[in-house]
Design a protein around this motif. Structure first.
Motif, PDB file in Angstrom:
ATOM      1  N   MET A   1       2.598   6.207  -2.806  1.00 36.48           N
ATOM      2  CA  MET A   1       3.669   6.965  -3.457  1.00 36.48           C
ATOM      3  C   MET A   1       3.302   7.322  -4.894  1.00 36.48           C
ATOM      4  O   MET A   1       3.599   8.412  -5.377  1.00 36.48           O
ATOM      5  CB  MET A   1       4.970   6.164  -3.416  1.00 36.48           C
ATOM      6  N   LYS A   2       2.640   6.405  -5.602  1.00 35.51           N
ATOM      7  CA  LYS A   2       2.187   6.711  -6.958  1.00 35.51           C
ATOM      8  C   LYS A   2       1.099   7.771  -6.941  1.00 35.51           C
ATOM      9  O   LYS A   2       1.046   8.644  -7.817  1.00 35.51           O
ATOM     10  CB  LYS A   2       1.675   5.445  -7.632  1.00 35.51           C
ATOM     11  N   LYS A   3       0.230   7.704  -5.928  1.00 38.38           N
ATOM     12  CA  LYS A   3      -0.853   8.674  -5.834  1.00 38.38           C
ATOM     13  C   LYS A   3      -0.316  10.079  -5.572  1.00 38.38           C
ATOM     14  O   LYS A   3      -0.791  11.058  -6.161  1.00 38.38           O
ATOM     15  CB  LYS A   3      -1.812   8.247  -4.715  1.00 38.38           C
TER      16      LYS A   3
ATOM     17  N   LEU B   1       0.824  -1.211   0.000  1.00 32.60           N
ATOM     18  CA  LEU B   1       0.000   0.000   0.000  1.00 32.60           C
ATOM     19  C   LEU B   1       0.857   1.260   0.000  1.00 32.60           C
ATOM     20  O   LEU B   1       0.398   2.317  -0.411  1.00 32.60           O
ATOM     21  CB  LEU B   1      -0.933   0.012   1.215  1.00 32.60           C
ATOM     22  N   VAL B   2       2.098   1.141   0.463  1.00 25.87           N
ATOM     23  CA  VAL B   2       3.000   2.288   0.409  1.00 25.87           C
ATOM     24  C   VAL B   2       3.309   2.630  -1.042  1.00 25.87           C
ATOM     25  O   VAL B   2       3.385   3.807  -1.418  1.00 25.87           O
ATOM     26  CB  VAL B   2       4.288   1.998   1.193  1.00 25.87           C
TER      27      VAL B   2
ATOM     28  N   LEU C   1      -9.554  14.338   4.113  1.00 28.06           N
ATOM     29  CA  LEU C   1      -9.319  15.108   2.890  1.00 28.06           C
ATOM     30  C   LEU C   1      -7.819  15.324   2.707  1.00 28.06           C
ATOM     31  O   LEU C   1      -7.145  15.847   3.593  1.00 28.06           O
ATOM     32  CB  LEU C   1     -10.039  16.449   2.981  1.00 28.06           C
ATOM     33  N   THR C   2      -7.296  14.906   1.557  1.00 33.51           N
ATOM     34  CA  THR C   2      -5.851  14.962   1.323  1.00 33.51           C
ATOM     35  C   THR C   2      -5.429  16.103   0.411  1.00 33.51           C
ATOM     36  O   THR C   2      -4.253  16.469   0.406  1.00 33.51           O
ATOM     37  CB  THR C   2      -5.362  13.638   0.717  1.00 33.51           C
ATOM     38  N   ASP C   3      -6.330  16.638  -0.379  1.00 36.32           N
ATOM     39  CA  ASP C   3      -5.969  17.740  -1.271  1.00 36.32           C
ATOM     40  C   ASP C   3      -7.024  18.836  -1.146  1.00 36.32           C
ATOM     41  O   ASP C   3      -8.167  18.590  -0.789  1.00 36.32           O
ATOM     42  CB  ASP C   3      -5.876  17.269  -2.731  1.00 36.32           C
ATOM     43  N   PHE C   4      -6.607  20.041  -1.444  1.00 30.98           N
ATOM     44  CA  PHE C   4      -7.480  21.204  -1.326  1.00 30.98           C
ATOM     45  C   PHE C   4      -7.780  21.743  -2.712  1.00 30.98           C
ATOM     46  O   PHE C   4      -6.882  22.228  -3.408  1.00 30.98           O
ATOM     47  CB  PHE C   4      -6.815  22.288  -0.478  1.00 30.98           C
ATOM     48  N   ARG C   5      -9.025  21.615  -3.113  1.00 37.01           N
ATOM     49  CA  ARG C   5      -9.458  22.159  -4.398  1.00 37.01           C
ATOM     50  C   ARG C   5     -10.036  23.551  -4.171  1.00 37.01           C
ATOM     51  O   ARG C   5     -10.605  23.841  -3.115  1.00 37.01           O
ATOM     52  CB  ARG C   5     -10.506  21.254  -5.042  1.00 37.01           C
TER      53      ARG C   5
END
Length: 389
Positions: free
Chosen positions: A102-104, A97-98, A225-229
């Motif tokens: 990392m790809k994400k 899963l790491v 939430l991992t990114d801020f749009r």
């Protein structure tokens, strides 16, 4: 979801692990990735992925290469490579899963940017790390006082020490560019450590500090939430929300991230839907659109001379009228179309739970006949004349 350390302490007060989201059991961490491959064994001949995900204070994470082949599992405290010295963090994810993470996040798999894990942290490393963590609140307070004295338009929101205690990173927010050279000199002289200033946005500040939103749940940015749009006021207009900044703003003072969650659904529903500025030409007069319901497919119109009388039309009826208007034809009135949309809703009360009446436990008041008979006898005795009279 809390871990076992978040039990109730003395006097009914919550105990808590007092690690501010970095508990060793990995049960109440921020932005934790669920390891659904933990119970699966690798195929024969396959070696485990040599990268691990390490998390530091709050939600800061990074990927490190396990060059020494250490046996690491989630919750282990490790010493990792830093620009100078070493840092102490906690392993939050291992295995395949790491690679997916990392790809994400487009992290490099090789090169000079890749850092490595030195070793598992010893008790001495943990003691130094914990001692530095205990100093953070005091140093943050002192740094804010120095910034106020220097009259700098900035807010120091958080302080993070490196694991070996040689450097401290100060996170701050500011509207404009800040000249903090004198601030660094004063803080380095007062604290005796290397100083690094890092500017973050207001959304990142809310993510690091955490909190509870107006919905009653923890902030999305600090949990999943991992990114801020980017969020614009047009998202509120498409969803027909009132443009009230006090209701649309979140804990960070910016527009709420949840305004984008259902935006795509509203945009799909608006396809082929007449606009809010639609005008209908009738023989009775010009009609303006006042209100729309995109999911029910209804629009409300009023005449220019009769703004108080609203007429509801369906989406297809409005398109039909617009087609006639394009041909320079006027319909008689909107009442003819609105009459077909009047539906009388009959309210039916059903006995769902099997109760006969809401007042079935109320007992009727009984008249006290005993008191009435007693009062009647008293009146009769008063009216009687004595025998010797």
């Amino acid at each position: 979801m809390g871990c076992s350390s978040c039990s109730t302490g003395k006097d009914g007060q919550p105990g808590g692990c007092k690690n501010n989201g970095t508990c060793g059991t990995d049960g109440c961490n921020k932005l934790t990735v669920f390891d659904w491959l933990s119970n699966m064994s690798l195929p024969s001949g396959e070696k485990p992925f040599d990268f691990v995900e390490v998390r530091f204070k709050n939600s800061r994470k990074d990927f490190y290469k396990n060059t020494e082949g250490l046996t690491l599992s989630i919750g282990d405290i490790v010493a990792t490579q830093a620009q100078s010295g070493h840092d102490i963090g906690m392993v939050t994810l291992t295995g395949e899963l790491v690679r997916v993470q990392m790809k994400k996040k487009k992290a490099p798999f090789s090169g000079e940017e890749v850092c490595k894990v030195y070793r598992k942290a010893s008790q001495k490393d943990i003691d130094i790390w914990q001692k530095c963590r205990d100093r953070e609140e005091e140093i943050k307070k002192r740094a804010r006082e120095i910034a106020i004295v220097l009259k700098l338009q900035m807010k120091i929101s958080d302080v993070e020490f490196q694991g070996d205690g040689s450097k401290a990173t100060f996170y701050y927010t500011a509207e404009e560019r800040v000249d903090f050279r004198q601030l660094i000199k004063d803080m380095a002289k007062a604290f005796g450590i290397r100083i690094e200033m890092r500017q973050i946005g207001y959304r990142q500040e809310a993510q690091r500090l955490g909190g509870v939103g107006s919905c009653g749940r923890e902030l999305c940015c600090s949990t999943w939430l991992t990114d801020f749009r980017s969020v614009s006021t047009s998202a509120a207009r498409y969803q027909q929300l009132s443009l009230n900044p006090q209701k649309l703003a979140g804990q960070c003072g910016k527009l709420k991230c949840c305004l984008n969650y259902e935006l795509d659904t509203y945009l799909d529903a608006l396809k082929g839907f007449p606009g809010q500025d639609t005008k209908l030409y009738t023989e009775k007069g010009l009609a303006y659109c006042q209100k729309t319901d995109i999911f029910k497919g209804l629009l409300w119109f009023t005449y220019k001379d009769e703004p108080s009388n609203w007429h509801v039309l369906s989406k297809d009826q409005v398109k039909e009228v617009l087609e006639k208007n394009k041909k320079k034809e006027k319909v008689a009135s909107l009442e003819e179309y609105a009459a077909d949309n009047i539906i009388e809703e009959k309210v039916v009360f059903e006995n769902v739970v099997g109760q006969d009446s809401l007042t079935r436990f109320d007992q009727p008041k009984r008249k006290n006949n005993k008191n009435r008979n007693r009062n009647k006898k008293r009146r009769n005795n008063k009216n009687r004349k004595p025998k010797n009279a």
